[in-house]
Design a protein around this motif. Structure first.
Motif, short mmCIF file in Angstrom:
data_model
loop_
_atom_site.label_atom_id
_atom_site.label_comp_id
_atom_site.label_asym_id
_atom_site.label_seq_id
_atom_site.Cartn_x
_atom_site.Cartn_y
_atom_site.Cartn_z
N HIS A 110 40.04 35.26 31.36
CA HIS A 110 41.29 34.53 31.07
C HIS A 110 42.38 35.50 30.62
CE1 HIS A 110 44.10 31.53 29.61
NE2 HIS A 110 44.15 32.20 28.47
N GLN A 111 42.01 36.44 29.76
CA GLN A 111 43.01 37.32 29.16
C GLN A 111 43.48 38.41 30.12
OE1 GLN A 111 44.59 37.27 26.14
NE2 GLN A 111 45.76 39.00 26.96
N PHE A 112 42.55 38.97 30.87
CA PHE A 112 42.81 40.23 31.58
C PHE A 112 42.82 40.09 33.09
CE2 PHE A 112 41.70 44.65 32.79
CZ PHE A 112 42.53 45.37 31.94
N ALA A 113 42.07 39.12 33.61
CA ALA A 113 41.81 39.10 35.06
C ALA A 113 41.68 37.68 35.59
CB ALA A 113 40.55 39.91 35.36
N ALA A 114 42.63 36.81 35.26
CA ALA A 114 42.51 35.40 35.58
C ALA A 114 42.47 35.13 37.08
CB ALA A 114 43.65 34.62 34.94
N ASP A 115 43.06 36.02 37.90
CA ASP A 115 43.07 35.81 39.35
C ASP A 115 42.04 36.66 40.08
OD1 ASP A 115 44.37 38.16 38.74
OD2 ASP A 115 46.12 37.81 40.00
N VAL A 116 41.06 37.18 39.34
CA VAL A 116 39.96 37.95 39.91
C VAL A 116 38.74 37.02 40.00
CG1 VAL A 116 38.38 39.90 39.52
CG2 VAL A 116 40.83 40.13 39.04
N PRO A 117 37.96 37.06 41.09
CA PRO A 117 36.78 36.21 41.18
C PRO A 117 35.90 36.32 39.94
CG PRO A 117 37.17 37.28 43.28
CD PRO A 117 38.16 37.88 42.31
N ARG A 118 35.32 35.19 39.54
CA ARG A 118 34.60 35.11 38.27
C ARG A 118 33.51 36.16 38.15
NH1 ARG A 118 35.03 31.35 34.63
NH2 ARG A 118 36.18 30.03 36.11
N ASN A 119 32.69 36.32 39.18
CA ASN A 119 31.59 37.28 39.11
C ASN A 119 32.10 38.71 38.97
OD1 ASN A 119 29.72 35.25 39.33
ND2 ASN A 119 29.33 35.57 41.53
N GLU A 120 33.20 39.02 39.68
CA GLU A 120 33.78 40.36 39.60
C GLU A 120 34.38 40.61 38.22
OE1 GLU A 120 36.83 43.16 42.25
OE2 GLU A 120 36.36 41.10 42.85
N ALA A 121 35.01 39.59 37.66
CA ALA A 121 35.58 39.73 36.32
C ALA A 121 34.49 39.91 35.28
CB ALA A 121 36.43 38.50 35.98
N ALA A 122 33.36 39.25 35.46
CA ALA A 122 32.25 39.39 34.52
C ALA A 122 31.70 40.82 34.54
CB ALA A 122 31.15 38.39 34.86
N LEU A 123 31.62 41.42 35.72
CA LEU A 123 31.17 42.81 35.82
C LEU A 123 32.16 43.74 35.12
CD1 LEU A 123 29.96 42.98 39.53
CD2 LEU A 123 28.53 43.00 37.48
N ALA A 124 33.44 43.47 35.31
CA ALA A 124 34.46 44.30 34.66
C ALA A 124 34.40 44.15 33.15
CB ALA A 124 35.85 43.91 35.17
N ALA A 125 34.14 42.95 32.67
CA ALA A 125 34.02 42.72 31.23
C ALA A 125 32.86 43.50 30.64
CB ALA A 125 33.87 41.23 30.95
N ALA A 126 31.74 43.51 31.35
CA ALA A 126 30.55 44.22 30.86
C ALA A 126 30.76 45.73 30.86
CB ALA A 126 29.34 43.87 31.71
N GLY A 127 31.54 46.24 31.82
CA GLY A 127 31.71 47.69 31.94
C GLY A 127 33.01 48.21 31.37
N GLN A 128 33.76 47.39 30.65
CA GLN A 128 35.07 47.81 30.14
C GLN A 128 34.96 49.01 29.22
OE1 GLN A 128 36.83 45.23 26.90
NE2 GLN A 128 35.11 43.89 27.46
N ARG A 129 35.98 49.88 29.29
CA ARG A 129 36.07 51.04 28.40
C ARG A 129 36.96 50.68 27.22
NH1 ARG A 129 36.63 55.87 30.81
NH2 ARG A 129 36.97 56.64 28.69
N PRO A 130 36.53 50.95 25.99
CA PRO A 130 37.37 50.62 24.84
C PRO A 130 38.48 51.65 24.63
CG PRO A 130 35.41 51.75 24.09
CD PRO A 130 35.25 51.58 25.59
N ILE A 131 39.53 51.20 24.00
CA ILE A 131 40.62 52.10 23.63
C ILE A 131 40.66 52.24 22.12
CG2 ILE A 131 42.35 50.23 23.55
CD1 ILE A 131 44.37 52.35 24.68
N ALA A 132 40.94 53.43 21.63
CA ALA A 132 41.11 53.63 20.19
C ALA A 132 42.34 52.85 19.72
CB ALA A 132 41.26 55.11 19.87
N GLN A 133 42.19 52.11 18.65
CA GLN A 133 43.34 51.36 18.13
C GLN A 133 44.51 52.29 17.84
OE1 GLN A 133 42.48 48.43 15.09
NE2 GLN A 133 44.43 48.81 14.07
N ALA A 134 44.21 53.48 17.35
CA ALA A 134 45.26 54.45 17.04
C ALA A 134 46.07 54.84 18.27
CB ALA A 134 44.65 55.70 16.40
N ALA A 135 45.45 54.75 19.47
CA ALA A 135 46.17 55.12 20.69
C ALA A 135 47.34 54.18 20.95
CB ALA A 135 45.21 55.10 21.88
#
Length: 287
Positions: free
Chosen positions: A189-214
């Motif tokens: 919903h937040q990042f990839a609302a127009d991406v197929p659900r299964n593909e978005a789920a893979l992206a969610a699992a493999g997301q890279r975090p960003i340092a808050q300070a960045a």
């Protein structure tokens, strides 16, 4: 956290993307194209054009695979492509990593940044005469002294703070910090609302975090002040409000294309993004 992170040259509204009128204008890397630039031959082989290398920089909550669809389109058109790995530690640190990639790639280059990757390319490309154009994709175009967080809060519309999942960390030397993820059940919903659900789920699992300070670190340079810029603005973006994107694009005199897309426009509309990159390449390197 309160939030995430001369002449106007042209705008295109998408549905179907049309040409924009133009006035001339290390981290690890995944090599996605041949080492040498490709050439176009016109009628009788008279019009030969050495195509620039396209260097892609991903943003927060993603990795270089988020460019896969765009890479496929660009390679089919004969462009050499490099998708760089963004450390996501801070603009200065990340720009140094990207600059090492740019220094390694010889010849003319088009540098593309998504989201926070816009901060990085704005610094890494500064002073590099081989960078012929910058392409911002749902991205930040900070001026010196501005941070991603400050720009996001300039206009209302970002719902990212409520979707974040902060993860404190401690380094071996005792230094502490916080990495930011998007909660997996809120990612699509937040990042990839127009991406197929299964593909978005893979992206969610493999997301890279960003340092808050960045997101709080201020930019020191702005390559868009001296290098022609193109900008893909996402009108359904919940991370960087469209009003913020338009403000930055207007200030940078960027050639703009607006797309009714989520923040993950490179995934949901790879052909549109590749088309804008090709526009930038032809306008600045095709002679």
């Amino acid at each position: 956290m309160a939030g995430f992170m001369g002449v106007r040259r042209g705008r295109v509204m998408v549905g179907v993307v049309s040409s924009v009128a133009v006035a001339g204008a290390v981290g690890a890397v995944a090599l996605a194209g041949p080492a040498s630039a490709q050439q176009d031959a016109g009628a009788g082989g008279q019009d030969r054009w050495v195509k620039p290398t396209v260097v892609l920089e991903h943003g927060a909550f993603a990795d270089s695979s988020s460019w896969n669809g765009v890479v496929k389109e660009l390679r089919a058109a004969g462009y050499p492509v490099v998708a760089a790995a963004n450390p996501l530690r801070g603009p200065a640190y990340d720009a140094a990593a990207l600059r090492s990639v740019l220094d390694h790639v010889k010849g003319p280059k088009i540098v593309v940044g998504h989201s926070y990757g816009g901060n990085v390319i704005s610094q890494a490309a500064t002073g590099d005469r081989d960078v012929k154009a910058l392409v911002y994709v749902a991205a930040f175009l900070p001026a010196p002294g501005e941070s991603a967080l400050e720009l996001t809060n300039k206009f209302p519309g970002s719902t990212l703070p409520d979707a974040l999942d902060p993860a404190p960390y401690t380094l071996p030397d005792g230094t502490t910090g916080t990495d930011l993820y998007i909660q997996q059940d809120k990612f699509r919903h937040q990042f990839a609302a127009d991406v197929p659900r299964n593909e978005a789920a893979l992206a969610a699992a493999g997301q890279r975090p960003i340092a808050q300070a960045a997101l709080e670190e201020k930019a020191t340079t702005a390559a868009w002040k001296t290098i022609p810029a193109w900008d893909v603005i996402t009108t359904q973006d919940l991370n960087i409000p469209p009003a913020v994107q338009r403000f930055m694009a207007h200030r940078a005199h960027a050639h703009t294309t607006e797309v009714a897309a989520s923040h993950s426009v490179a995934v949901s509309h790879p052909r549109t993004v590749a088309h804008v990159i090709e526009q930038a390449a032809r306008a600045t390197t095709h002679r």
